[in-house]
Design a protein around this motif. Structure first.
Motif, PDB file in Angstrom:
ATOM      1  N   ARG B 224       0.819  -1.209   0.000  1.00 36.08           N
ATOM      2  CA  ARG B 224       0.000   0.000   0.000  1.00 36.08           C
ATOM      3  C   ARG B 224       0.850   1.254   0.000  1.00 36.08           C
ATOM      4  N   VAL B 225       1.949   1.201   0.739  1.00 38.42           N
ATOM      5  CA  VAL B 225       2.837   2.358   0.751  1.00 38.42           C
ATOM      6  C   VAL B 225       3.321   2.649  -0.657  1.00 38.42           C
ATOM      7  N   LEU B 226       3.749   1.579  -1.338  1.00 38.00           N
ATOM      8  CA  LEU B 226       4.229   1.744  -2.715  1.00 38.00           C
ATOM      9  C   LEU B 226       3.123   2.291  -3.617  1.00 38.00           C
ATOM     10  N   HIS B 227       1.935   1.735  -3.437  1.00 38.55           N
ATOM     11  CA  HIS B 227       0.802   2.122  -4.254  1.00 38.55           C
ATOM     12  C   HIS B 227       0.497   3.606  -4.084  1.00 38.55           C
ATOM     13  N   HIS B 228       0.482   4.009  -2.805  1.00 34.22           N
ATOM     14  CA  HIS B 228       0.222   5.398  -2.470  1.00 34.22           C
ATOM     15  C   HIS B 228       1.248   6.310  -3.131  1.00 34.22           C
ATOM     16  N   TYR B 229       2.510   5.866  -3.025  1.00 35.13           N
ATOM     17  CA  TYR B 229       3.619   6.651  -3.569  1.00 35.13           C
ATOM     18  C   TYR B 229       3.477   6.791  -5.079  1.00 35.13           C
ATOM     19  N   LEU B 230       3.148   5.673  -5.725  1.00 35.25           N
ATOM     20  CA  LEU B 230       3.035   5.708  -7.181  1.00 35.25           C
ATOM     21  C   LEU B 230       1.864   6.581  -7.618  1.00 35.25           C
ATOM     22  N   ALA B 232       0.735   9.166  -6.019  1.00 34.48           N
ATOM     23  CA  ALA B 232       1.147  10.558  -5.861  1.00 34.48           C
ATOM     24  C   ALA B 232       2.035  10.981  -7.017  1.00 34.48           C
ATOM     25  N   MET B 233       2.890  10.070  -7.440  1.00 40.74           N
ATOM     26  CA  MET B 233       3.765  10.390  -8.568  1.00 40.74           C
ATOM     27  C   MET B 233       2.968  10.632  -9.831  1.00 40.74           C
ATOM     28  N   GLN B 234       1.901   9.809 -10.007  1.00 42.45           N
ATOM     29  CA  GLN B 234       1.103   9.943 -11.210  1.00 42.45           C
ATOM     30  C   GLN B 234       0.391  11.287 -11.232  1.00 42.45           C
ATOM     31  N   LYS B 235      -0.117  11.679 -10.023  1.00 41.46           N
ATOM     32  CA  LYS B 235      -0.839  12.948  -9.974  1.00 41.46           C
ATOM     33  C   LYS B 235       0.106  14.115 -10.063  1.00 41.46           C
ATOM     34  N   GLY B 236       1.373  13.863  -9.960  1.00 48.15           N
ATOM     35  CA  GLY B 236       2.328  14.948 -10.107  1.00 48.15           C
ATOM     36  C   GLY B 236       2.695  15.617  -8.803  1.00 48.15           C
ATOM     37  N   GLU B 237       2.242  15.041  -7.659  1.00 50.58           N
ATOM     38  CA  GLU B 237       2.565  15.694  -6.387  1.00 50.58           C
ATOM     39  C   GLU B 237       4.045  15.548  -6.070  1.00 50.58           C
ATOM     40  N   ILE B 238       4.620  14.415  -6.528  1.00 55.08           N
ATOM     41  CA  ILE B 238       6.033  14.178  -6.249  1.00 55.08           C
ATOM     42  C   ILE B 238       6.751  14.062  -7.582  1.00 55.08           C
ATOM     43  N   PRO B 239       7.952  14.583  -7.686  1.00 49.71           N
ATOM     44  CA  PRO B 239       8.671  14.442  -8.964  1.00 49.71           C
ATOM     45  C   PRO B 239       8.953  12.979  -9.265  1.00 49.71           C
ATOM     46  N   CYS B 240       8.869  12.655 -10.556  1.00 55.92           N
ATOM     47  CA  CYS B 240       9.063  11.267 -10.986  1.00 55.92           C
ATOM     48  C   CYS B 240      10.493  10.811 -10.761  1.00 55.92           C
ATOM     49  N   GLU B 241      10.610   9.652 -10.164  1.00 56.39           N
ATOM     50  CA  GLU B 241      11.951   9.131  -9.933  1.00 56.39           C
ATOM     51  C   GLU B 241      12.086   7.863 -10.758  1.00 56.39           C
ATOM     52  N   ASN B 242      12.860   7.950 -11.807  1.00 58.19           N
ATOM     53  CA  ASN B 242      12.883   6.838 -12.757  1.00 58.19           C
ATOM     54  C   ASN B 242      13.476   5.570 -12.198  1.00 58.19           C
ATOM     55  N   SER B 243      14.496   5.702 -11.345  1.00 57.96           N
ATOM     56  CA  SER B 243      15.118   4.477 -10.822  1.00 57.96           C
ATOM     57  C   SER B 243      14.118   3.693  -9.985  1.00 57.96           C
ATOM     58  N   LEU B 244      13.304   4.427  -9.208  1.00 61.06           N
ATOM     59  CA  LEU B 244      12.303   3.750  -8.391  1.00 61.06           C
ATOM     60  C   LEU B 244      11.265   3.073  -9.269  1.00 61.06           C
ATOM     61  N   LEU B 245      10.868   3.782 -10.338  1.00 58.26           N
ATOM     62  CA  LEU B 245       9.871   3.208 -11.235  1.00 58.26           C
ATOM     63  C   LEU B 245      10.390   1.936 -11.873  1.00 58.26           C
ATOM     64  N   GLN B 247      12.572  -0.098 -10.572  1.00 61.64           N
ATOM     65  CA  GLN B 247      12.588  -1.168  -9.573  1.00 61.64           C
ATOM     66  C   GLN B 247      11.199  -1.757  -9.390  1.00 61.64           C
ATOM     67  N   VAL B 248      10.193  -0.872  -9.333  1.00 57.89           N
ATOM     68  CA  VAL B 248       8.824  -1.370  -9.148  1.00 57.89           C
ATOM     69  C   VAL B 248       8.411  -2.212 -10.330  1.00 57.89           C
ATOM     70  N   SER B 249       8.763  -1.733 -11.515  1.00 60.49           N
ATOM     71  CA  SER B 249       8.380  -2.482 -12.706  1.00 60.49           C
ATOM     72  C   SER B 249       9.041  -3.855 -12.737  1.00 60.49           C
ATOM     73  N   SER B 250      10.317  -3.920 -12.348  1.00 55.69           N
ATOM     74  CA  SER B 250      10.983  -5.233 -12.360  1.00 55.69           C
ATOM     75  C   SER B 250      10.378  -6.140 -11.303  1.00 55.69           C
ATOM     76  N   LEU B 251       9.956  -5.554 -10.181  1.00 54.84           N
ATOM     77  CA  LEU B 251       9.315  -6.341  -9.133  1.00 54.84           C
ATOM     78  C   LEU B 251       8.024  -6.945  -9.654  1.00 54.84           C
ATOM     79  N   LEU B 252       7.233  -6.119 -10.360  1.00 44.81           N
ATOM     80  CA  LEU B 252       5.957  -6.615 -10.860  1.00 44.81           C
ATOM     81  C   LEU B 252       6.160  -7.687 -11.906  1.00 44.81           C
ATOM     82  N   ARG B 253       7.241  -7.531 -12.663  1.00 45.11           N
ATOM     83  CA  ARG B 253       7.448  -8.518 -13.710  1.00 45.11           C
ATOM     84  C   ARG B 253       7.863  -9.874 -13.146  1.00 45.11           C
ATOM     85  N   ARG B 254       8.257  -9.905 -11.865  1.00 44.04           N
ATOM     86  CA  ARG B 254       8.647 -11.191 -11.277  1.00 44.04           C
ATOM     87  C   ARG B 254       7.452 -12.055 -10.921  1.00 44.04           C
TER      88      ARG B 254
END
Lengths: 361, 315
Positions: B224-230, B232-245, B247-254
């Motif tokens: 949920r923390v990750l979800h919340h963070y993502l 917020a990133m989508q809405k533009g509240e937080i600047p996009c951090e590509n390295s984190l994105l 990592q999340v994408s590779s996690l989901l692909r597992r």
């Protein structure tokens, strides 16, 4: 959406469960007074040694308190031995009718089958270790010994009983602890027993009720012959306030291991052994039953009761094995649902993971 | 303190943590006899925390390639006048431990406190002849209930050039908690004080499921923390951090974790084995009950053994 509220509701769920099951926390870990247990009062201990209140009452010591550290060390050491018995010593002190175990250390002794005896170099090791420990600030004396019975339960064999009787003559106060690491892993809870022997020729006034445990057929004779010569003590555990705090925080990293543990994998041999042992016991019981079929007059009712309880014991054992297996399988299925059933859209078969037809993925 | 760049992964066993904590508690309570009446126990404990002497010891374990696994630890004597550890004591203890655990080597040392101090570097250098890059495990013994993370830090030493002079500095390393099944069960046992007797099958089941349930709750909260963070990133509240994105994408692909045919076969076989065992147990239970019933019928309906009133003796 506060992610931390989930951990607090988990804590609440645990508390409700604890209440429902009448779990009483033995010591309030938050108060620093319970840390007082770590203080070693040399004068009080020597006085107690001189008084020797246990000489008059063979049943004097009734409880054992084991520290978190000692338990961890003993279980890890026992497990590292695999199927070989290992042994070690415990250090601690006494407190009224309780023996307190603060620490444990392993001895470099090879055990074979039911013979675990300390040789001369083990005594040397013991002396050196105690000396270095005293220097490093652990002032307690050796207060008992522990050894493992991998796979066959927590009780004292004939050799163990004679060793312990000797110990209780010359090294009082002394305690014997037995750990079964295989059953620990299989059942998911710690299998440990603490015992003290009665002196030669002493008959206990009342028959203490001990918790039932299944003993393999090849050991059951040894168990039966000696089981009246010792009694078991209540085991409780304690930890310091710092330990409490650390263990709570440890959970933040630990939950991964809980979820990923696979109890079925590690214990295949043990379960197979248990089942074959049960089969042998069943054959034995069957042999006895068929006799009583034709001679209901000859065999008195007492003998019939024994057979029935023999079969009932076998039933209880089989139920226990099954429960453990089912628990293990449950973990596997949960993991499968969590991590495998991600793509419900392209299922080639009608059921997503086969064996769970009732569960929506 | 910069983070380590040596590329070694550290694995810490809970036994080490409990060892260090026990050592500290022991020394603290020995230097401070407990108050007889619990009147001002709380005030004395808070003052003792700040005065608690530092404890020192050695950590042992195994190093395989780039993985350093710390299994166990033992106490050492500290000479505060020369700021060094008693060497002969260390060697004696090492010999003793080698006899029981022949695979373990000295990997470094531990101490308690809030942060690494400069005097620690001396001790660290002294150990370098046993192990060319020892680790330093630091446990912060001040109990801070607001803290959510383990107060254990692992330091390595690295050569840094500062003002033109190459010096050794401590750098933090990350670590994971590693455990064997038996260790996990006993830690669980002590941590949550589970009922030690067998209890009924229902309580055992409840205990087992509660454990898994709490673990899944943790997983859920982290997701949920990750979800919340993502979000917020989508809405533009937080600047996009590509390295984190990434990592999340590779996690989901597992996920899904395993999807091969062989796995399905093995899984089904295991499932069937368990079903078979429960079937056998049911069978045993049934035959035992049947046996009881037949015995009772035999006793109640004995016809050929009646000898004038003897049947009543059996009931």
């Amino acid at each position: 959406m506060d992610p931390y509220s989930f951990s607090s509701s988990a804590a609440m769920a645990q508390q409700t469960w604890e209440l429902e099951n009448n779990i009483v926390t033995m010591e309030t870990p938050q108060s620093s007074e319970s840390d007082a247990i770590f203080y070693y009062d040399e004068s009080a201990q020597t006085k107690f040694q001189q008084d020797k209140p246990w000489q008059n009452d063979p049943h004097y010591f009734k409880r054992v308190k084991i520290s978190a550290l000692a338990l961890l060390k003993m279980v890890v050491h026992a497990r590292s031995g695999g199927t070989i018995e290992v042994m070690g010593l415990m250090q601690g002190k006494t407190d009224g009718d309780a023996i307190i175990v603060m620490d444990a250390f392993a001895l470099p002794v090879e055990g074979t089958e039911t013979r675990v005896n300390a040789q001369a170099d083990a005594y040397e090791y013991m002396v050196e270790y105690s000396q270095t420990n005293k220097q490093a600030g652990r002032l307690e004396n050796v207060v008992g010994w522990y050894h493992s019975h991998p796979g066959y339960g927590c009780w004292l064999s004939g050799i163990d009983v004679s060793t312990q009787m000797l110990n209780q003559q010359y090294q009082e106060p002394f305690l014997a602890v037995v750990i079964d690491p295989t059953r620990t892993v299989s059942a998911g809870k710690v299998e440990i027993g603490a015992f003290r022997t009665y002196p030669e020729g002493y008959k206990p006034s009342d028959e203490p009720v001990s918790e039932y445990q299944t003993i393999p057929l090849n050991k059951i004779e040894d168990f039966g012959v000696h089981c009246k010569q010792y009694y078991s003590l209540d085991v409780t555990y304690f930890k310091s306030s710092l330990d409490c705090h650390l263990l709570d925080l440890l959970w933040n990293k630990y939950w991964v291991n809980t979820l990923s543990s696979s109890p079925l994998l590690g214990n295949g041999d043990y379960v197979a052994g248990q089942i074959s042992d049960l089969a042998e016991k069943l054959e034995q019981a069957e042999g006895q039953l068929s006799h009583s079929r034709f001679g209901p007059l000859i065999t008195p009712t007492q003998r019939k009761k024994e057979e029935e309880s023999q079969l009932a014991k076998i039933t209880r054992d089989s139920a226990k094995i099954t429960v453990e297996q089912v628990h293990g399988l449950m973990s596997q299925v949960i993991k499968d649902i969590l991590f495998n059933s991600v793509r419900p859209s392209h299922k080639s078969q009608p059921e997503s993971s086969g064996p769970e037809p009732m569960v929506q993925s | 303190m910069t983070s380590s760049s040596s590329g070694l992964t550290f694995k810490l066993h809970p036994l080490v943590i409990v060892n260090i904590s026990d050592h500290h508690t022991r020394v603290r309570s020995q230097s401070q006899p407990p108050v007889a009446n619990g009147g001002d126990a709380t005030s004395s404990s808070s003052s003792s925390n700040s005065l608690a002497p530092r404890v020192f010891g050695c950590v042992i374990g195994v190093q395989r390639g780039r993985t350093v696994e710390i299994f166990n630890s033992f106490e050492l004597l500290y000479d505060s006048s020369s700021h060094s550890l008693d060497r002969s004591f260390l060697e004696k203890k090492q010999e003793l431990y080698k006899k029981v655990f022949p695979n373990f080597y000295i990997l470094g040392w531990y101490s308690t406190g809030a942060d690494a101090e400069d005097s620690d570097m001396q001790i660290h250098k002294a150990l370098m002849d046993i192990n060319e890059s020892p680790v330093y495990v630091l446990l912060n013994t001040v109990i801070n209930h607001a803290q959510k993370d383990l107060p254990v830090t692992i330091f390595e030493s690295e050569m840094h050039v500062i003002d033109g002079i190459p010096q050794l500095r401590f750098v933090r390393s990350s670590y994971t908690i590693e455990t064997v099944e038996a260790e996990r069960i006993s830690v669980d046992h002590v941590a949550h004080l589970k009922p030690s007797d067998g209890g009924s099958a229902a309580t055992q089941l409840a205990a087992h499921l509660t454990g898994i349930h709490s673990a899944i709750k943790m997983l859920n909260s982290r997701i949920r923390v990750l979800h919340h963070y993502l979000n917020a990133m989508q809405k533009g509240e937080i600047p996009c951090e590509n390295s984190l994105l990434r990592q999340v994408s590779s996690l989901l692909r597992r996920l899904p974790a395993i999807e091969s045919e062989k796995f399905q076969d093995d899984f089904l076989m295991e499932y069937n084995d368990t079903l078979l065992i429960s079937y056998l147990a049911m069978f045993t239970d049934c035959s035992s009950t049947m046996n009881d019933v037949v015995d009772k019928i035999n006793i109640a309906y004995e016809r050929h053994t009646r000898r004038g009133g003897r049947t009543t003796a059996f009931i």
